[in-house]
Design a protein around this motif. Structure first.
Motif, PDB file in Angstrom:
ATOM      1  N   ASP A  68       9.344  45.936  49.093  1.00 22.36           N
ATOM      2  CA  ASP A  68      10.741  46.326  49.022  1.00 22.36           C
ATOM      3  C   ASP A  68      11.495  45.380  48.097  1.00 22.36           C
ATOM      4  OD1 ASP A  68      11.141  44.019  50.843  1.00 22.36           O
ATOM      5  OD2 ASP A  68      13.113  44.901  51.177  1.00 22.36           O
ATOM      6  N   ASP A  69      12.594  45.858  47.603  1.00 19.83           N
ATOM      7  CA  ASP A  69      13.544  44.989  46.932  1.00 19.83           C
ATOM      8  C   ASP A  69      14.886  45.339  47.528  1.00 19.83           C
ATOM      9  OD1 ASP A  69      14.303  42.926  45.225  1.00 19.83           O
ATOM     10  OD2 ASP A  69      14.938  44.324  43.677  1.00 19.83           O
ATOM     11  N   SER A  70      15.589  44.323  47.943  1.00 18.28           N
ATOM     12  CA  SER A  70      16.856  44.583  48.599  1.00 18.28           C
ATOM     13  C   SER A  70      17.872  43.549  48.179  1.00 18.28           C
ATOM     14  CB  SER A  70      16.679  44.593  50.124  1.00 18.28           C
ATOM     15  OG  SER A  70      15.975  43.451  50.545  1.00 18.28           O
ATOM     16  N   GLY A  71      19.116  43.865  48.412  1.00 16.82           N
ATOM     17  CA  GLY A  71      20.164  42.931  48.045  1.00 16.82           C
ATOM     18  C   GLY A  71      21.523  43.432  48.466  1.00 16.82           C
ATOM     19  N   LEU A  72      22.505  42.661  48.112  1.00 12.79           N
ATOM     20  CA  LEU A  72      23.879  42.903  48.519  1.00 12.79           C
ATOM     21  C   LEU A  72      24.709  43.354  47.323  1.00 12.79           C
ATOM     22  CD1 LEU A  72      25.972  42.505  50.878  1.00 12.79           C
ATOM     23  CD2 LEU A  72      26.374  40.231  49.910  1.00 12.79           C
ATOM     24  N   ALA A  73      25.512  44.379  47.530  1.00 13.35           N
ATOM     25  CA  ALA A  73      26.429  44.850  46.484  1.00 13.35           C
ATOM     26  C   ALA A  73      27.851  44.746  47.021  1.00 13.35           C
ATOM     27  CB  ALA A  73      26.106  46.297  46.112  1.00 13.35           C
ATOM     28  N   VAL A  74      28.677  43.948  46.353  1.00 12.45           N
ATOM     29  CA  VAL A  74      30.048  43.710  46.800  1.00 12.45           C
ATOM     30  C   VAL A  74      31.013  44.469  45.894  1.00 12.45           C
ATOM     31  CG1 VAL A  74      31.794  41.937  47.244  1.00 12.45           C
ATOM     32  CG2 VAL A  74      29.372  41.426  47.654  1.00 12.45           C
ATOM     33  N   ASP A  75      31.839  45.310  46.498  1.00 12.00           N
ATOM     34  CA  ASP A  75      32.746  46.177  45.731  1.00 12.00           C
ATOM     35  C   ASP A  75      33.645  45.376  44.786  1.00 12.00           C
ATOM     36  OD1 ASP A  75      31.572  48.074  47.296  1.00 12.00           O
ATOM     37  OD2 ASP A  75      33.412  48.810  48.230  1.00 12.00           O
ATOM     38  N   ALA A 116      31.389  45.798  51.208  1.00 15.24           N
ATOM     39  CA  ALA A 116      30.081  45.530  50.608  1.00 15.24           C
ATOM     40  C   ALA A 116      29.036  46.384  51.301  1.00 15.24           C
ATOM     41  CB  ALA A 116      29.729  44.048  50.760  1.00 15.24           C
ATOM     42  N   HIS A 117      27.884  46.497  50.696  1.00 15.96           N
ATOM     43  CA  HIS A 117      26.771  47.156  51.379  1.00 15.96           C
ATOM     44  C   HIS A 117      25.454  46.532  50.947  1.00 15.96           C
ATOM     45  CE1 HIS A 117      27.104  49.504  47.629  1.00 15.96           C
ATOM     46  NE2 HIS A 117      25.810  49.760  47.753  1.00 15.96           N
ATOM     47  N   PHE A 118      24.535  46.508  51.890  1.00 15.37           N
ATOM     48  CA  PHE A 118      23.169  46.087  51.604  1.00 15.37           C
ATOM     49  C   PHE A 118      22.379  47.319  51.181  1.00 15.37           C
ATOM     50  CE2 PHE A 118      23.560  42.180  54.328  1.00 15.37           C
ATOM     51  CZ  PHE A 118      23.022  41.285  53.424  1.00 15.37           C
ATOM     52  N   VAL A 119      21.505  47.145  50.212  1.00 17.48           N
ATOM     53  CA  VAL A 119      20.611  48.204  49.742  1.00 17.48           C
ATOM     54  C   VAL A 119      19.176  47.734  49.927  1.00 17.48           C
ATOM     55  CG1 VAL A 119      19.846  49.556  47.742  1.00 17.48           C
ATOM     56  CG2 VAL A 119      22.248  48.921  47.962  1.00 17.48           C
ATOM     57  N   HIS A 139      26.508  49.567  55.400  1.00 13.42           N
ATOM     58  CA  HIS A 139      27.837  49.250  54.874  1.00 13.42           C
ATOM     59  C   HIS A 139      28.604  48.337  55.819  1.00 13.42           C
ATOM     60  CE1 HIS A 139      27.800  52.166  51.487  1.00 13.42           C
ATOM     61  NE2 HIS A 139      26.839  52.685  52.234  1.00 13.42           N
ATOM     62  N   GLY A 140      29.461  47.524  55.231  1.00 15.98           N
ATOM     63  CA  GLY A 140      30.254  46.598  56.030  1.00 15.98           C
ATOM     64  C   GLY A 140      31.200  45.813  55.153  1.00 15.98           C
TER      65      GLY A 140
END
Length: 197
Positions: A68-75, A116-119, A139-140
């Motif tokens: 997997d590859d995951s991370g955080l995306a902040v609006d 933000a949301h984690f993907v 999402h959070g």
């Protein structure tokens, strides 16, 4: 049946073993096979990185492999740190350094702009080279200070929708139901069951 989890992150291995525990498969990881090549995450997307890791490691171990590859995306940061989440504060940055950088960039940003949301993009490659990719999101919002000792990465800062606690304050059983990785794994589990695993 054996299934290999391609990550050197022992926290991820533990999480994924817990979540896949009810499948009738033996789950193996780096600890079980010794040295594996470090796969450079040089693709421009989570999906690209996950698939690259799954392919490279599958060829090494010769077993059906999940990566997997995951991370955080902040609006407020236009989706950053994104694919650079693990190395946001530098190549060998610690979780604390990454969290400190994120909080610094969000200094002065008000509550309603801290969305933000984690993907999590998860790839599966089998011995025949067949590929599958699934996605999970959670999402959070980003808190104003780190809270909690469970979890890893940005967990002490991320407050999932519907909760007042950060991922790092939640019990792992709760996190393993609602997280981006949990959602991706649920989809992956269904794929594996459909394949007869």
């Amino acid at each position: 049946m054996k299934l290999f989890i391609a990550t050197s992150n022992l926290n991820k291995v533990r999480e994924m073993k817990e979540m896949l525990g009810d499948l009738d498969v033996e789950i193996l990881s780096k600890e079980d096979v010794g040295e594996l090549p470090e796969v450079e995450e040089d693709r421009g997307s989570f999906a690209g990185n996950a698939l690259k890791k799954a392919k490279v490691i599958q060829q090494q171990v010769g077993l059906p492999t999940i990566a997997d590859d995951s991370g955080l995306a902040v609006d407020a940061l236009d989706g950053r740190p994104g694919v650079y989440s693990a190395r946001f504060a530098g190549k060998n940055a610690t979780d604390k350094e990454n969290n400190r950088k994120l909080l610094g960039l969000l200094s002065g940003v008000e509550d309603n702009r801290r969305r933000a949301h984690f993907v999590c993009m998860m790839a599966f490659v089998d011995e025949a080279g067949s590929e599958e990719i699934v996605e999970g999101q959670c999402h959070g919002e980003i808190g104003f200070e780190p809270r909690g000792d469970n979890g890893f990465g940005y967990d002490p800062l991320f407050i999932p929708d519907g909760y007042r606690k950060t991922f790092a304050q939640l019990d792992s059983k709760v996190k393993n139901k609602i997280s981006h990785r949990a959602q991706a794994l649920e989809k992956m589990k269904k794929l594996l069951l459909d394949r007869g695993l």
